[in-house]
Design a protein around this motif. Structure first.
Motif, PDB file in Angstrom:
ATOM      1  N   VAL A 194       0.840  -1.203   0.000  1.00 21.46           N
ATOM      2  CA  VAL A 194       0.000   0.000   0.000  1.00 21.46           C
ATOM      3  C   VAL A 194       0.870   1.246   0.000  1.00 21.46           C
ATOM      4  O   VAL A 194       0.628   2.201  -0.744  1.00 21.46           O
ATOM      5  CB  VAL A 194      -0.968  -0.019   1.207  1.00 21.46           C
ATOM      6  CG1 VAL A 194      -1.662   1.330   1.373  1.00 21.46           C
ATOM      7  CG2 VAL A 194      -1.996  -1.133   1.061  1.00 21.46           C
ATOM      8  N   TRP A 195       1.911   1.247   0.836  1.00 20.41           N
ATOM      9  CA  TRP A 195       2.815   2.414   0.883  1.00 20.41           C
ATOM     10  C   TRP A 195       3.509   2.607  -0.464  1.00 20.41           C
ATOM     11  O   TRP A 195       3.623   3.726  -0.968  1.00 20.41           O
ATOM     12  CB  TRP A 195       3.840   2.205   2.004  1.00 20.41           C
ATOM     13  CG  TRP A 195       4.858   3.315   2.056  1.00 20.41           C
ATOM     14  CD1 TRP A 195       4.710   4.539   2.569  1.00 20.41           C
ATOM     15  CD2 TRP A 195       6.197   3.257   1.544  1.00 20.41           C
ATOM     16  NE1 TRP A 195       5.847   5.274   2.416  1.00 20.41           N
ATOM     17  CE2 TRP A 195       6.796   4.494   1.783  1.00 20.41           C
ATOM     18  CE3 TRP A 195       6.945   2.261   0.917  1.00 20.41           C
ATOM     19  CZ2 TRP A 195       8.095   4.785   1.420  1.00 20.41           C
ATOM     20  CZ3 TRP A 195       8.240   2.554   0.548  1.00 20.41           C
ATOM     21  CH2 TRP A 195       8.803   3.808   0.800  1.00 20.41           C
ATOM     22  N   LEU A 243       2.487   1.691  -3.473  1.00 16.22           N
ATOM     23  CA  LEU A 243       1.519   2.189  -4.449  1.00 16.22           C
ATOM     24  C   LEU A 243       1.219   3.668  -4.218  1.00 16.22           C
ATOM     25  O   LEU A 243       1.053   4.439  -5.174  1.00 16.22           O
ATOM     26  CB  LEU A 243       0.238   1.354  -4.392  1.00 16.22           C
ATOM     27  CG  LEU A 243       0.367  -0.088  -4.911  1.00 16.22           C
ATOM     28  CD1 LEU A 243      -0.943  -0.834  -4.683  1.00 16.22           C
ATOM     29  CD2 LEU A 243       0.752  -0.109  -6.376  1.00 16.22           C
ATOM     30  N   SER A 244       1.167   4.095  -2.974  1.00 10.83           N
ATOM     31  CA  SER A 244       0.936   5.502  -2.648  1.00 10.83           C
ATOM     32  C   SER A 244       2.105   6.362  -3.122  1.00 10.83           C
ATOM     33  O   SER A 244       1.913   7.437  -3.706  1.00 10.83           O
ATOM     34  CB  SER A 244       0.725   5.653  -1.141  1.00 10.83           C
ATOM     35  OG  SER A 244       0.638   7.011  -0.801  1.00 10.83           O
ATOM     36  N   VAL A 245       3.323   5.899  -2.885  1.00  6.77           N
ATOM     37  CA  VAL A 245       4.521   6.632  -3.329  1.00  6.77           C
ATOM     38  C   VAL A 245       4.550   6.700  -4.853  1.00  6.77           C
ATOM     39  O   VAL A 245       4.863   7.738  -5.440  1.00  6.77           O
ATOM     40  CB  VAL A 245       5.802   5.979  -2.756  1.00  6.77           C
ATOM     41  CG1 VAL A 245       7.043   6.529  -3.439  1.00  6.77           C
ATOM     42  CG2 VAL A 245       5.877   6.208  -1.258  1.00  6.77           C
ATOM     43  N   ARG A 246       4.184   5.597  -5.497  1.00  3.23           N
ATOM     44  CA  ARG A 246       4.172   5.558  -6.960  1.00  3.23           C
ATOM     45  C   ARG A 246       3.140   6.560  -7.509  1.00  3.23           C
ATOM     46  O   ARG A 246       3.400   7.278  -8.484  1.00  3.23           O
ATOM     47  CB  ARG A 246       3.842   4.135  -7.424  1.00  3.23           C
ATOM     48  CG  ARG A 246       3.713   3.950  -8.881  1.00  3.23           C
ATOM     49  CD  ARG A 246       5.045   4.160  -9.543  1.00  3.23           C
ATOM     50  NE  ARG A 246       4.914   3.948 -10.976  1.00  3.23           N
ATOM     51  CZ  ARG A 246       5.917   3.754 -11.749  1.00  3.23           C
ATOM     52  NH1 ARG A 246       7.128   3.724 -11.255  1.00  3.23           N
ATOM     53  NH2 ARG A 246       5.743   3.586 -13.019  1.00  3.23           N
ATOM     54  N   SER A 247       1.976   6.650  -6.890  1.00 10.11           N
ATOM     55  CA  SER A 247       0.944   7.596  -7.300  1.00 10.11           C
ATOM     56  C   SER A 247       1.433   9.033  -7.128  1.00 10.11           C
ATOM     57  O   SER A 247       1.240   9.881  -8.017  1.00 10.11           O
ATOM     58  CB  SER A 247      -0.325   7.368  -6.477  1.00 10.11           C
ATOM     59  OG  SER A 247      -1.280   8.346  -6.796  1.00 10.11           O
ATOM     60  N   ASP A 248       2.086   9.317  -6.001  1.00  8.85           N
ATOM     61  CA  ASP A 248       2.644  10.657  -5.785  1.00  8.85           C
ATOM     62  C   ASP A 248       3.714  10.981  -6.824  1.00  8.85           C
ATOM     63  O   ASP A 248       3.791  12.106  -7.321  1.00  8.85           O
ATOM     64  CB  ASP A 248       3.240  10.769  -4.373  1.00  8.85           C
ATOM     65  CG  ASP A 248       2.169  10.783  -3.294  1.00  8.85           C
ATOM     66  OD1 ASP A 248       0.990  10.973  -3.640  1.00  8.85           O
ATOM     67  OD2 ASP A 248       2.527  10.613  -2.102  1.00  8.85           O
ATOM     68  N   ASP A 266       3.897   9.752  -9.868  1.00  7.43           N
ATOM     69  CA  ASP A 266       3.218   9.993 -11.144  1.00  7.43           C
ATOM     70  C   ASP A 266       2.610  11.394 -11.182  1.00  7.43           C
ATOM     71  O   ASP A 266       2.679  12.088 -12.204  1.00  7.43           O
ATOM     72  CB  ASP A 266       2.127   8.943 -11.370  1.00  7.43           C
ATOM     73  CG  ASP A 266       2.703   7.563 -11.695  1.00  7.43           C
ATOM     74  OD1 ASP A 266       3.896   7.493 -12.047  1.00  7.43           O
ATOM     75  OD2 ASP A 266       1.946   6.574 -11.583  1.00  7.43           O
ATOM     76  N   ASP A 267       2.003  11.837 -10.077  1.00  6.04           N
ATOM     77  CA  ASP A 267       1.436  13.179 -10.003  1.00  6.04           C
ATOM     78  C   ASP A 267       2.512  14.243 -10.162  1.00  6.04           C
ATOM     79  O   ASP A 267       2.331  15.238 -10.876  1.00  6.04           O
ATOM     80  CB  ASP A 267       0.691  13.386  -8.678  1.00  6.04           C
ATOM     81  CG  ASP A 267      -0.592  12.577  -8.579  1.00  6.04           C
ATOM     82  OD1 ASP A 267      -1.074  12.090  -9.628  1.00  6.04           O
ATOM     83  OD2 ASP A 267      -1.103  12.434  -7.449  1.00  6.04           O
TER      84      ASP A 267
END
Length: 185
Positions: A23-24, A26-31, A33-34
């Motif tokens: 989960v962490w 995936l959250s870092v990956r999303s940040d 990408d943003d």
């Protein structure tokens, strides 16, 4: 109750830790990408601003080239605004003198009785009127050259947008002088 072995508890705890890390991640990956999207957008804005500046220099080069070609064709190459305005004043004085000469010849023709004298006076009047028309044409030509010289000073001065108001004021002054000169003639 049976007691479960420690390795099962350790495996369950390890599974919970792996899910938390997933989960962490995936959250870092999303940040990430943003952040990359924001960076791409900022780069696009910079490219747009640079592209907007390039046409200004391209437009400046095109205007310079067009001005050079026209000034060569009109014979005003190297003529400055002050010299052009002096030519307008000289043409105005010439036109005023020619109009005065035409008026004098007209008055003289009206006062004569003999056919020969009247024909001569009428010819003098026609020559004076032709000279006045030629002088008025010189005023128009010199006014056009003065306007063109003002445009040349705009192109020599750097930023077009910064000098547009100065050009407008200069052209309005030339137009006023030329209207006055032509109206008086």
């Amino acid at each position: 109750m049976t007691r479960r072995p420690v390795w099962m508890w350790a495996s369950a705890l390890l599974a919970v830790a792996v899910v938390a890390l997933l989960v962490w991640a995936l959250s870092v990956r999303s940040d990430l990408d943003d952040t990359q999207a924001e960076l791409d957008q900022a780069n696009a804005q910079v490219a747009t601003l640079e592209a907007e500046e390039e046409p200004d220099t391209t437009m400046q080069a095109a205007l310079d080239a067009a001005y050079e070609e026209l000034s060569t064709r009109l014979g005003t190459k190297g003529e400055d605004l002050e010299a052009a305005m002096a030519a307008v004043e000289a043409a105005k004085r010439t036109a005023d003198a020619a109009v005065e000469k035409a008026n004098t010849a007209k008055e003289a023709a009206a006062g004569l009785d003999g056919a020969t004298e009247q024909a001569q006076a009428t010819a003098d009047q026609a020559r004076a009127e032709a000279e006045a028309a030629k002088a008025k044409g010189a005023v128009v030509t010199d006014c056009a050259k003065a306007s063109f010289a003002a445009l040349g000073e705009l192109l020599d001065g750097g930023s077009l947008t910064a000098q547009l108001s100065t050009l407008r004021d200069t052209l309005e002054g030339i137009a006023d002088d030329c209207k006055t000169a032509f109206a008086e003639s």
